[in-house]
Design a protein around this motif. Structure first.
Motif: not given
Length: 660
Positions: A422-437
């Motif tokens: 959704l953010m990329r479609g709106a022109g906002i650079p974004s990425r997914v981060v995986t890990g642990y919380a």
């Protein structure tokens, strides 16, 4: 040429000892194999043992078993070759080995082959349970070999376990000192001379890809992945985001790491004043990717940082690793985004999720150039209308559209993936981060435990003047809309590691495992150099270690020599008392010769010392009757035994001329 003589056939008791040694050796290996593979091999082992319980199976049956089991193992391992497949093949061969056990030689072959299994288990796991089961298998195998030696010597009696254990304990006592000296003092190298073969089957855990809906098994796995000890203040639990693989590329279904960015320089950051200093004890993953508290300030020795602050080890982590790291939350994170990275953080595959892209364009038109307003609008939408659950349907081609507009339910994979699209479609650079919380603080050891069930995925968006900013859409779900969580499926584990249901017994168990990791698995070349540091001595160099090992090894060899030449402990109390009395006569020069019977010895002593002969003759007659002619059993025999032992102990010969 005459046929070679065959070894004697097995009696039932000896066959059972051989089978018991094989089963004990197979058990630790099965516990480390995948469940389906381990269950298949175990079922085959039970069937073979039942088939060959009294006599070996027919050769045709053995051939069919071998072919079918080997084919099954290869199919379950997807015809991949590595440590897992090799260990599984060893376990399979051991499972069908009893089917050809007919003679004493076959039994020895079975036990000798079985002993490979507990040692091969350490290629898959070095935990205390594997060691304990391996030691138990070794003990049972030694008892079986002792039984084989008795049968070969013609001793068909069946000594009790209490009588067999002292001889086994003697053998163990011979080898333990040299083993410990080699473990603690033999000079270790920082890296081995040869590599351990790769695993054919990947361990469960974080990978360099993410497909929404595929983490359910991982999030139900309570296996520890790292233990963390903080030096000073620790972050709040909701601040514990353990950064792992950063995913940039999306193909419409899965998120992956690109290969081009790993060698780029680390992005500039402006850390906040808060600092977290901690040591991570990381379980082996067979991968180079590590995790670190968001964001690591620098890479510890043996690691490096990628451009997106992913922590990478120089070599795959096949053993327990320990890393000292400092992290700080960023005030600004890559405030200037290069055009190539901007393009990578905006790229979307064509032909996917048209409704999502249409909504993103609408929001962009309404918000103008205010990127932060679009992010806040998306988070408000999630908070108002979306729900968290692990029970999710299989999504189709337009997975993001289906999640955002049709189902509106899912877990972290769905939320982070849809949010970034959704953010990329709106022109906002974004990425997914995986890990642990999150994590669970063990009050016994005062350290934090992070499990595989704490696996989490979140998003990072790039905003002007701030750079990359963490956004966790999963955490925005309203509490009343959380339906099906890990607490419902596995009490004591949650998405953010809430472990209120973990009992003190489990806390103690994990604390003991941590001690094992620190004392045994974490004993590396660097710690060996500092072995004598607590005594105020300088670190040992290679020559110092070799000298110390030589001294300790020499003492261990002397101990082995002393034990091997020392007479074994006599189990019969009457024989012990008889030999003790013989030693008292030996000090007077009247000890029994090896060729003399008890009666001949007593007559010789009576000729040399008439004052001692009469009592010794009476004792020798009682001893002979007890040893060779005794037929009484029960309480009377026990009373006679005790009476004879007391008489033998009380008889003390005196030198000539000494008055009583």
């Amino acid at each position: 040429m005459a046929d070679a003589p065959r070894t004697p056939p097995l009696d039932q008791a000896t066959r059972h000892w051989a089978f018991a040694a094989g089963a004990a050796s197979l058990t630790p290996m099965l516990l480390q194999l995948p469940n389906v593979m381990a269950g298949t091999i175990a079922a085959c082992a039970i069937a073979v043992a039942a088939l060959a319980w009294r006599q070996p199976a027919h050769s045709l049956i053995r051939l069919l078993l071998a072919v079918s089991l080997v084919g099954t193992v290869l199919a379950l391992s997807r015809f991949s070759f590595g440590r897992d497949t090799g260990c599984a093949m060893l376990a399979a061969m051991l499972a069908i080995k009893p089917s050809e056990t007919a003679t004493l030689r076959d039994a020895r072959s079975l036990v000798g082959f079985a002993l490979f299994a507990p040692f091969a288990t350490f290629l898959l796991d070095q935990g205390p349970l594997s060691l304990a089961l391996g030691l138990l298998a070794t003990l049972i195998s030694l008892l079986a070999l002792q039984r084989f030696a008795d049968v070969e010597a013609g001793d068909t009696s069946a000594p009790t376990l209490r009588h067999r254990l002292p001889a086994i304990g003697r053998l163990v006592a011979m080898g333990v000192p040299l083993t410990l000296a080699a473990f603690w003092l033999f000079p270790r190298m920082a890296t081995p001379l040869w590599g351990v073969p790769e695993r054919a089957l990947a361990r469960p855990g974080l990978s360099d890809s993410m497909t929404p809906g595929e983490w359910v098994d991982l999030m139900n796995d309570d296996t520890p992945t790292l233990r963390v000890r903080f030096f000073g203040a620790a972050p709040r639990q909701e601040q514990m985001y353990w950064r792992g693989p950063v995913l940039w590329q999306f193909d419409g279904r899965s998120w992956t790491q690109p290969g081009w960015y790993r060698n780029l320089p680390v992005a500039d950051t402006e850390p906040a004043e808060t600092r977290w200093d901690y040591e991570m004890e990381v379980e082996s993953t067979d991968r180079r990717q590590l995790v670190a508290l968001d964001l690591p300030l620098s890479a510890p020795a043996g690691t490096r940082l990628s451009i997106d602050h992913g922590l990478w080890a120089e070599h795959p982590q096949t053993t327990l690793g320990r890393w000292r790291v400092q992290s700080a939350p960023p005030r600004r994170y890559q405030a200037e985004l290069p055009q190539t990275l901007r393009h990578a953080a905006l790229e979307l595959p064509p032909g996917y999720n048209p409704r999502t892209l249409a909504l993103a364009r609408q929001w962009r038109a309404e918000a103008g150039a205010d990127d932060a307003a679009i992010v806040q609008r998306a988070m408000a939408w999630i908070r108002a209308e979306f729900a968290y659950t692990l029970d999710t349907p299989l999504l189709g081609r337009h997975a993001v559209d289906e999640f955002l507009f049709d189902y509106k339910q899912g877990f972290c994979e769905h939320f982070s993936s849809a949010f970034v699209v959704l953010m990329r479609g709106a022109g906002i650079p974004s990425r997914v981060v995986t890990g642990y919380a999150g994590g669970y603080r063990n009050p016994i050891g005062n350290y934090w435990l992070v499990r595989r069930s704490d696996a989490h995925a979140w998003a990072e968006v790039w905003l002007p003047d701030r750079g990359w900013v963490r956004v966790d859409p999963t955490a925005a779900v309203a509490p009343e809309r959380i339906y099906d969580t890990l607490e419902d499926r596995a009490p004591g584990a949650g998405m953010f590691g809430a472990a209120g249901g973990v009992t003190p017994l489990l806390d103690m168990g994990d604390w003991l495992r941590r001690g094992w990791n620190d004392f045994v698995l974490g004993f590396n070349a660097a710690r060996q150099q500092d072995l004598l540091k607590p005594l105020g001595m300088d670190p040992l160099g290679g020559r110092g270690l070799i000298a110390l090992f030589g001294a300790a090894g020499g003492l261990a060899l002397l101990w082995m020599l002393w034990l091997s030449t020392r007479e074994p402990h006599e189990a019969d109390p009457v024989l012990r008392a008889w030999h003790r009395m013989d030693r008292r006569y030996r000090r007077l020069g009247l000890g029994r010769e090896s060729h003399e019977t008890a009666d001949d010895w007593a007559r010789r002593v009576a000729t040399a010392r008439p004052d001692l002969g009469r009592d010794l003759l009476k004792l020798s007659h009682r001893f002979i009757n007890w040893r060779y002619a005794g037929t009484r059993t029960g309480r009377l025999a026990t009373h006679e035994q005790h009476d004879l032992v007391r008489a033998l102990k009380a008889h003390r010969p005196r030198p000539p001329g000494e008055r009583r």
